[in-house]
Design a protein around this motif. Sequence first.
Motif, PDB file in Angstrom:
ATOM      1  N   ALA A  50       0.821  -1.212   0.000  1.00 15.27           N
ATOM      2  CA  ALA A  50       0.000   0.000   0.000  1.00 15.27           C
ATOM      3  C   ALA A  50       0.856   1.264   0.000  1.00 15.27           C
ATOM      4  CB  ALA A  50      -0.918  -0.002   1.222  1.00 15.27           C
ATOM      5  N   ALA A  51       2.181   1.118   0.034  1.00 13.33           N
ATOM      6  CA  ALA A  51       3.064   2.291   0.021  1.00 13.33           C
ATOM      7  C   ALA A  51       2.936   3.028  -1.307  1.00 13.33           C
ATOM      8  CB  ALA A  51       4.505   1.858   0.257  1.00 13.33           C
ATOM      9  N   SER A  52       3.411   4.276  -1.334  1.00 11.08           N
ATOM     10  CA  SER A  52       3.226   5.113  -2.519  1.00 11.08           C
ATOM     11  C   SER A  52       4.280   4.870  -3.590  1.00 11.08           C
ATOM     12  CB  SER A  52       3.237   6.590  -2.107  1.00 11.08           C
ATOM     13  OG  SER A  52       4.460   6.900  -1.437  1.00 11.08           O
ATOM     14  N   ARG A  78       9.161  -2.949   1.546  1.00 16.21           N
ATOM     15  CA  ARG A  78       8.229  -3.360   2.600  1.00 16.21           C
ATOM     16  C   ARG A  78       7.689  -4.768   2.358  1.00 16.21           C
ATOM     17  NH1 ARG A  78       4.721   2.220   3.740  1.00 16.21           N
ATOM     18  NH2 ARG A  78       6.488   3.469   4.463  1.00 16.21           N
ATOM     19  N   ALA A  79       7.464  -5.118   1.093  1.00 10.24           N
ATOM     20  CA  ALA A  79       6.967  -6.459   0.787  1.00 10.24           C
ATOM     21  C   ALA A  79       8.004  -7.513   1.154  1.00 10.24           C
ATOM     22  CB  ALA A  79       6.591  -6.555  -0.688  1.00 10.24           C
ATOM     23  N   ALA A  80       9.275  -7.276   0.787  1.00 15.88           N
ATOM     24  CA  ALA A  80      10.334  -8.234   1.133  1.00 15.88           C
ATOM     25  C   ALA A  80      10.471  -8.360   2.644  1.00 15.88           C
ATOM     26  CB  ALA A  80      11.659  -7.776   0.516  1.00 15.88           C
ATOM     27  N   VAL A 109       1.611  -7.724  -7.065  1.00 16.19           N
ATOM     28  CA  VAL A 109       2.860  -7.109  -7.513  1.00 16.19           C
ATOM     29  C   VAL A 109       2.761  -6.740  -8.987  1.00 16.19           C
ATOM     30  CG1 VAL A 109       5.335  -7.512  -7.852  1.00 16.19           C
ATOM     31  CG2 VAL A 109       4.210  -8.325  -5.767  1.00 16.19           C
ATOM     32  N   GLU A 110       2.003  -7.523  -9.729  1.00 14.91           N
ATOM     33  CA  GLU A 110       1.842  -7.269 -11.164  1.00 14.91           C
ATOM     34  C   GLU A 110       1.326  -5.857 -11.430  1.00 14.91           C
ATOM     35  OE1 GLU A 110      -0.555 -10.222 -13.097  1.00 14.91           O
ATOM     36  OE2 GLU A 110      -1.183  -8.826 -14.673  1.00 14.91           O
TER      37      GLU A 110
END
Length: 318
Positions: free
Chosen positions: A80-82, A90-92, A133-134
């Motif tokens: 959800a980050a910009s 953040r995902a990793a 992610v796509e």
Amino acid sequence: MNEPRRRMSGKERREQLIQISRSLFAEKGFDGTSVEEIAATAGVSKPVVYEHFGGKEGVYAVVVDREMDKLLGMVTEALAASHALVKLERAALALLAYVEENSEGFRILIRDSHAASGTGTFASLINDIASQVEDVMVDEFVRRGYDPKLAPMYAQMLVGMVALTGQWWLDVRRPPREEVAAHLVNLAWNGLKGLDPTPRLTASRGPDQLRSRPSEKELREREKARERDLKELEKARERERREAEKLAREQEKIRQRELKEAEKARERELKEQERLLREREKARERDLKELEKARQREQREAARQTRAAEHPGEQPGS
């Protein structure tokens, strides 16, 4: 005398069986875990397990669904980050945080999938994350002039790389997860910045197209692209910094207003207390004066009565 143990409610018993099964499935896998072992560990009979879940398959499905929801929720929140780079970081970190804080759950997810899990396999979870992610990849590809139709493939590559790193790190646990995430992002992001819009394997090119290193023109273009990305990242960080400072200033103004209002309220309360004290003091002084007057009247009356008793025939005032 020991007090009798409180009997668990149905909801509490179900949760206990889920947690016990989670640990056993993580340690021994689905096939290595039996209903008898689950029941024995929980201190209940086998029919209790069947009553709540219908069997080992039922409780396994619940455990897998919970873990998938937890991991997917963490990654979704991170995305959800910009800024695209912040999303990746953040995902990793979210995946590695899940691995570190929910090791049993991650071991269950990465084991060979079982029919009891239905569609809830680790592969399907990776597909769910990759589909999110796509969307990020499509935006980046469009902005850079790459073919957005390739975004699903690159999303699978990226998520697969992170997921496999998580499996490796599950057991080694070094370096710390923040450092692992930083290296993951370093490889993924810096590689993405130098993407060739139409990549081909070297073996598929003709002899005249083979070369051991990129041309000077390509290197300059890649460097320019890298500088643009760095500038955009710096701008994004500067915007975030300004927004954070603005928010801090607004919060400080609010705090100062609240302090002033609280001080004014305290001053009003003190003034009111002083007014009440003055009124009480005045009332006390009035009461004392009235009491003194009454005492003086009593004294005069007592003196008059004494004179009358000593001179019975004497007229008052003679």
